[in-house]
Design a protein around this motif. Structure first.
Motif, PDB file in Angstrom:
ATOM      1  N   CYS A   1      49.510   4.204 -26.191  1.00 28.77           N
ATOM      2  CA  CYS A   1      50.180   5.027 -27.199  1.00 28.77           C
ATOM      3  C   CYS A   1      49.107   5.866 -27.879  1.00 28.77           C
ATOM      4  N   TYR A   2      49.285   7.194 -27.891  1.00 34.86           N
ATOM      5  CA  TYR A   2      48.292   8.036 -28.581  1.00 34.86           C
ATOM      6  C   TYR A   2      48.784   8.527 -29.929  1.00 34.86           C
ATOM      7  N   ASN A   3      50.071   8.316 -30.195  1.00 35.27           N
ATOM      8  CA  ASN A   3      50.615   8.815 -31.459  1.00 35.27           C
ATOM      9  C   ASN A   3      51.113   7.665 -32.321  1.00 35.27           C
ATOM     10  N   SER A   4      50.187   6.768 -32.681  1.00 34.95           N
ATOM     11  CA  SER A   4      50.554   5.670 -33.581  1.00 34.95           C
ATOM     12  C   SER A   4      50.883   6.242 -34.951  1.00 34.95           C
ATOM     13  N   GLU A   5      50.475   7.501 -35.165  1.00 33.75           N
ATOM     14  CA  GLU A   5      50.662   8.143 -36.465  1.00 33.75           C
ATOM     15  C   GLU A   5      52.096   8.636 -36.663  1.00 33.75           C
ATOM     16  N   ASP A   6      52.911   8.632 -35.587  1.00 33.82           N
ATOM     17  CA  ASP A   6      54.240   9.249 -35.634  1.00 33.82           C
ATOM     18  C   ASP A   6      54.153  10.679 -36.163  1.00 33.82           C
TER      19      ASP A   6
ATOM     20  N   GLY B   1      47.702  15.570 -36.990  1.00 32.21           N
ATOM     21  CA  GLY B   1      48.297  14.294 -37.360  1.00 32.21           C
ATOM     22  C   GLY B   1      48.105  13.236 -36.289  1.00 32.21           C
ATOM     23  N   MET B   2      48.215  13.650 -35.023  1.00 34.39           N
ATOM     24  CA  MET B   2      48.112  12.686 -33.922  1.00 34.39           C
ATOM     25  C   MET B   2      46.687  12.180 -33.730  1.00 34.39           C
ATOM     26  N   MET B   3      45.714  12.874 -34.359  1.00 33.73           N
ATOM     27  CA  MET B   3      44.314  12.456 -34.221  1.00 33.73           C
ATOM     28  C   MET B   3      43.812  11.734 -35.473  1.00 33.73           C
ATOM     29  N   ARG B   4      44.693  11.469 -36.428  1.00 34.25           N
ATOM     30  CA  ARG B   4      44.245  10.946 -37.721  1.00 34.25           C
ATOM     31  C   ARG B   4      43.682   9.530 -37.609  1.00 34.25           C
TER      32      ARG B   4
ATOM     33  N   ARG C   1      42.098   4.297 -34.431  1.00 35.75           N
ATOM     34  CA  ARG C   1      42.617   3.524 -33.318  1.00 35.75           C
ATOM     35  C   ARG C   1      44.120   3.743 -33.182  1.00 35.75           C
ATOM     36  N   ASP C   2      44.571   3.883 -31.946  1.00 35.23           N
ATOM     37  CA  ASP C   2      45.997   3.767 -31.651  1.00 35.23           C
ATOM     38  C   ASP C   2      46.173   2.397 -31.008  1.00 35.23           C
ATOM     39  N   TRP C   3      46.945   2.305 -29.925  1.00 34.63           N
ATOM     40  CA  TRP C   3      47.061   0.962 -29.344  1.00 34.63           C
ATOM     41  C   TRP C   3      47.510   0.967 -27.892  1.00 34.63           C
TER      42      TRP C   3
ATOM     43  N   LYS D   1      40.778   5.898 -29.004  1.00 39.62           N
ATOM     44  CA  LYS D   1      41.437   6.726 -29.986  1.00 39.62           C
ATOM     45  C   LYS D   1      42.220   7.730 -29.202  1.00 39.62           C
ATOM     46  N   ASN D   2      43.529   7.765 -29.336  1.00 35.70           N
ATOM     47  CA  ASN D   2      44.393   8.546 -28.429  1.00 35.70           C
ATOM     48  C   ASN D   2      44.150   8.155 -26.963  1.00 35.70           C
ATOM     49  N   PRO D   3      44.307   6.856 -26.663  1.00 31.78           N
ATOM     50  CA  PRO D   3      44.050   6.396 -25.291  1.00 31.78           C
ATOM     51  C   PRO D   3      45.015   7.069 -24.313  1.00 31.78           C
TER      52      PRO D   3
HETATM   53 CA    CA Z   1      46.355   9.036 -32.390  1.00 33.11          CA
END
Ligand code: CA
Ligand code: K7E
Ligand code: CUA
Length: 635
Positions: A256-261, A267-270, A273-275, A320-322
């Motif tokens: 998941c690269y957009n844990s930030e929703d 925003g997607m790079m904030r 770590r994602d997961w 980060k953004n895997p």
């Molecule tokens: Ca991200």
């Protein structure tokens, strides 16, 4: 240099009292500049002997005229929508399999048979396929099917490898953009795992556009591979990128690269770590069997909630953004590429049981290494000898690294796990080593799918081809042996041994591919193998004809202007390779009819007068003469 000389080089090393590993380790720790120097088995070679070693590798890819390749390669066609079949190592293109596109040579997307397979989605003329994968039994290719995703129109298709035609297509409900796709490896490919990438509101009816709302989510989609029907869906936090399955049949894991929703790049790079989200397929399957699921409006597919805190999933934070997620062929690790982090995260699969039963509390405890490989790691592949090969998009390199040594380094030991970095041209996405996603991984060939070709080929205007490079990985050193220009945009490819794919030479008359056409002919009391007849049914006209080189069974038929005409052709030829075609001029009608195949196509005869039809596949010295006429009486 002959093979013997190469061997001598390593013998000399041994004689010098330097084990290969010791030598590499010592040098690498001492010098960061080793990478990029020409080495063989750790020995620094002269420019001349390096060139000779490479040319020996290059000789291996020369497959003589009339000789066959060792491997089948299946390439996605990206947003061109098809699957391409390649011979490896020659990199000769053998065939194209139209899937999410329209193909005028075969009539895919035009014929009744193909449109029935495409179903309602036949109205879409485009597709965007990324990930082709072959069905498996006990973690090895069984050669039965190839599955592929369509990101553009949220579909999954299946190709039958015995005929190399798409035979099923499924639109995944309640989600948008199927991206990652992988197959259950063990005990066999019962399920297709398909990641829907984008988060959408549920219901998506314009009443809510808030992505942070609990009714906004995407889902992990599990498809019954044999029936090509939805089995169940799993609601997740964040979005879903790539996926792979393990070798026990129990787990699948997605990045998941957009844990930030977030809805925008910043925003997607904030988050640092994602997961990786791990799915406990066994538990989900059990819950579904026990009826512990809900359904969404307009769908009867079982849905379970796998968001954080659920028994069905575990969320393992990784930087980060895997992007890529690839299971090692020994079944030990899921490896997630960091993309915006120079690292990959190595997740030990046998720790997942403890993560799920609660005895391991911190999900990060499943991460057993996080080696730093270079800039922009996207995808990893394996040689079956304990090494990973990861594409570095930003560095335009492929890096070979040792997994066990990366784990030792993570535990504080001073080891250099990086074995070699090789320049590729340029900006690589996927990479794929022969048989790498099966337990048969044989470490012979590595394909690197480079997104940019820049100056590598004759210029073709502003739009450039991609560049699929072939690398010999059978020795200690990676050797670039071939540049292969390809049309947009093979994201991914797979290689199977040639004995793992068994194709039919001609069609079986009972093949389900055209069974519904046979069924219709039966209702019309037509014997497809002998009748040449016109059936009128109101303003619907069904024309049945045979073909045998170099003539059609009907050289003339009459219809009325405005009639809906269905032409069904049965190719009686039994000789391998004698395919016919049927083209009705000025009507947008074209199709393939291979030996013993029946194909049909429907169109409106909207123009009065004489319209010639002809055979479009060169079949005979008198192929040009294989013609007929449709006579359309004015309304
Ligand atoms: Ca991200
Ligand atoms: Cu990396 Cu769609 Cu597999 Cu493209 S994805 S590269
Ligand atoms: Cu039949 Cu050409």
């Amino acid at each position: 240099m002959s093979k013997k000389d190469v061997k001598n080089t390593s013998n000399d090393l041994d004689k010098a009292g330097l084990s290969r590993r010791g030598f590499l380790g010592a040098t690498a720790v001492g010098s960061a500049t080793l990478m990029g120097a020409a080495t063989l088995g750790g020995a620094v070679m002269s420019r001349e002997s390096w060139a000779e070693a490479v040319s020996e590798s290059r000789a291996k890819i020369h497959v003589e005229p009339g000789e066959l390749d060792e491997y089948y390669g299946f390439w996605s066609g990206g947003h061109q929508g098809e699957v391409r079949v390649m011979g490896v190592p020659s990199m000769r293109e053998l065939m194209r399999i139209p899937v999410f596109n329209v193909d005028s040579a075969s009539g895919w997307g035009l014929t009744n048979e193909s449109r029935e397979i495409m179903g309602e989605s036949a109205k879409y003329l485009n597709g965007d396929c990324h990930h082709p994968h072959i069905s498996m039994t006990d973690g090895k290719y069984d050669g039965k099917y190839l599955f592929i995703n369509d990101k553009a129109n949220t579909r999954v298709a299946r190709i039958r490898l015995d005929i190399m035609k798409c035979d099923k297509m499924l639109t995944v409900p309640s989600v948008q953009a199927i991206h990652g796709l992988r197959l259950q490896k063990v005990p066999h490919t019962k399920y297709v795992f398909a990641n829907a990438e984008f988060v959408i509101p549920h219901p998506n009816d314009g009443s809510n556009y808030d992505l942070k709302d609990k009714n906004s989510y995407t889902m992990f989609n599990v498809i019954d591979a044999e029936k090509m029907e939805m089995a169940f869906q799993v609601i997740v936090d964040g979005n879903l990128d790539n996926v792979d399955a393990d070798y026990t049949g129990k787990y699948a894991a997605s990045t998941c690269y957009n844990s930030e929703d977030a809805t925008d790049l910043g925003g997607m790079m904030r988050n640092e770590r994602d997961w990786v989200v791990v799915f406990n397929i066994e538990r989900i399957e059990k819950a579904v069997k026990e009826g512990k699921f809900s359904t969404l409006a307009g769908s009867d597919v079982p849905v379970v909630d796998g968001r954080k805190g659920s028994d069905f999933t575990r969320y393992i934070p990784v930087p980060k953004n895997p992007h890529g997620l690839n299971t090692s062929p020994d079944g030990k690790y899921f490896i997630a590429a960091g993309k915006l982090s120079p690292t990959v995260s190595v997740i030990q699969i046998d720790k997942l049981d403890e993560l799920f039963d609660g005895s391991l509390e911190d999900p990060r405890a499943a991460v057993v290494a996080e080696p730093e490989l270079g800039l922009g790691p996207l995808h990893t592949t394996y040689d079956g000898r304990g090494n990973g090969y990861t594409t570095l998009f930003l560095d335009s390199q492929i890096v070979k690294w040792n997994i066990a040594e990366a784990i030792r380094a993570y535990n504080g030991e001073k080891v250099n796990y990086i074995k070699q970095k090789l320049d590729v041209h340029y900006q690589p996405g996927h990479t794929h080593a022969s048989l790498t996603e099966t337990s048969d991984a044989d470490g012979q060939w590595l394909v690197v799918l480079s997104k940019f070709s820049k100056d590598r080929f004759l210029p073709t205007g502003p739009l450039h081809p991609e560049n699929d490079q072939l690398i010999d990985i059978s020795g200690d050193e990676m050797k670039l042996v071939h540049d292969g220009p390809t049309y947009a945009e093979p994201h991914d490819c797979i290689l199977a041994r040639r004995d793992q794919i068994r194709t039919k030479k001609i069609w079986d008359r009972n093949d389900p591919f055209f069974a519904s056409t046979v069924e219709r002919a039966k209702k019309d009391k037509i014997n497809l193998e002998s009748d040449n007849k016109v059936i009128r049914d109101g303003n619907k006209v069904r024309v049945y004809m045979t073909s045998i080189a170099p003539s059609f069974g009907l050289t003339e038929f009459n219809v009325k202007q405005g009639d809906e005409v269905t032409v069904t052709v049965t190719n009686l030829d039994q000789v391998e390779d004698v395919s016919h075609g049927f083209v009705m001029t000025n009507h947008g009608v074209s199709m393939e009819i291979s030996p013993q195949q029946t194909s049909s196509i429907t169109f409106v005869a909207d123009k009065p007068g004489m319209h010639w039809y002809y055979c479009s596949w060169f079949c005979h010295a008198l192929h040009m003469e294989m013609v007929g006429r449709m006579l359309v009486e004015p309304a």
